[in-house]
Design an enzyme around this catalytic site. Sequence first.
Site, PDB file in Angstrom:
ATOM      1  N   TYR A 268       0.835  -1.211   0.000  1.00  0.00           N
ATOM      2  CA  TYR A 268       0.000   0.000   0.000  1.00  0.00           C
ATOM      3  C   TYR A 268       0.869   1.260   0.000  1.00  0.00           C
ATOM      4  CZ  TYR A 268      -3.259   3.546   1.730  1.00  0.00           C
ATOM      5  OH  TYR A 268      -3.990   4.689   1.890  1.00  0.00           O
ATOM      6  N   TYR A 269       1.898   1.278   0.847  1.00  0.00           N
ATOM      7  CA  TYR A 269       2.773   2.447   0.904  1.00  0.00           C
ATOM      8  C   TYR A 269       3.517   2.661  -0.413  1.00  0.00           C
ATOM      9  CZ  TYR A 269       2.148   3.273   5.906  1.00  0.00           C
ATOM     10  OH  TYR A 269       1.626   3.581   7.129  1.00  0.00           O
TER      11      TYR A 269
END
Lengths: 217, 217
Positions: B129-130
Amino acid sequence: MNVLIMGAHGQVGQHLVEELKNTGKHTPIAFVRKEEQVKEFENAGVEARLGDLEGSIEDIQERMDGIDAVIFAAGSGGSTGDDKTLLIDLDGAVKVIEATKARNIDRFVMLSAMGAETRERWSDELKPYYVAKHFADMWLEDSDLNYTIVRPGMLENEDAKGKVLVKDTITDNDIYSIPRADVAKVLAATIDNENTYKKAFEVVTGQDSIEDALTNL
Amino acid sequence: MNVLIMGAHGQVGQHLVEELKNTGKHTPIAFVRKEEQVKEFENAGVEARLGDLEGSIEDIQERMDGIDAVIFAAGSGGSTGDDKTLLIDLDGAVKVIEATKARNIDRFVMLSAMGAETRERWSDELKPYYVAKHFADMWLEDSDLNYTIVRPGMLENEDAKGKVLVKDTITDNDIYSIPRADVAKVLAATIDNENTYKKAFEVVTGQDSIEDALTNL
């Protein structure tokens, strides 16, 4: 040149190590993830460095002593999840690009994929892979590195044919595949071929010798 | 301003539609994926446009008639796989950025995540996600758009407190979370706050009013 090969133990990577050894002009140095892979290369007379593409930029930089050029031939492969696609094919590639810049190494060759530059050409089942390759390629193009981006068609395990078609975008050929052994030959041939500097191109099996194809690019 | 909200039916998005309605200065227009969501917004007196972040840039552009600003509050969420993280949080965001540029809309507000700018702050379980948020944010910063990137701490479902801490990087607060309702207030307040233009900042629950926090940024 001392050429660091990311993903040297991969299917293209192993051919590439052989190709670079055979040139006589270059020395391949394998960047690999496992201790047993280091031993395997060392037993074959190839220097190998243990490193992790999921590690930090600084960790990757530390493995770049004495390196003149980097070839990114790593890939998370089809047997892992899309988390690894994000972490290796995208973020891993970008970290290697940043490490290469930080070490003032000027030459970077990226193994990409045919169609990665254009969303309309991304097949549904491979879309996450294409997203990752697309953004890694764009990151490299926006860097100040002297890059070459090689985008082969579908990879096959046949023997090398030594005959290719090389173009910005290939949409008009009979064949849209290429043996991995030929991809390795193309990657090795780009390293010091100035005609390939700051260019991206697609490659499939065709009619031309690799030397002619890269010269007429 | 007519503000197009990508992900208007999401948890932050729904608060954001309400906030923008309440300002009196702006008109929220919901960009949503499902016909039933269009009806839901229309029943509440909010214009909604049906669109798909997995569609083409051209398709997204077509939904931007009469729009003055875009807020990207969409996210693939925790219940889908990392394929959707690549396709929505990264490539979806980039396509919206490109569509916004193509329509000569000058204002773009991105809902990002605390720590997205620095790999060392990425938690292991949320790393993919990051990676996606990181590259989408960098794409926006490199665009010529008048952007603001809002990076909240851990999102909670409590009622709004109206009190925040806003900083480039927050590493010294007691609280590292923030109600979604407050994130919506911050996003809405940035839209025409010139002090937030071309900036990225983190936000968690703190001591300051939102107005003061954005003015002292």
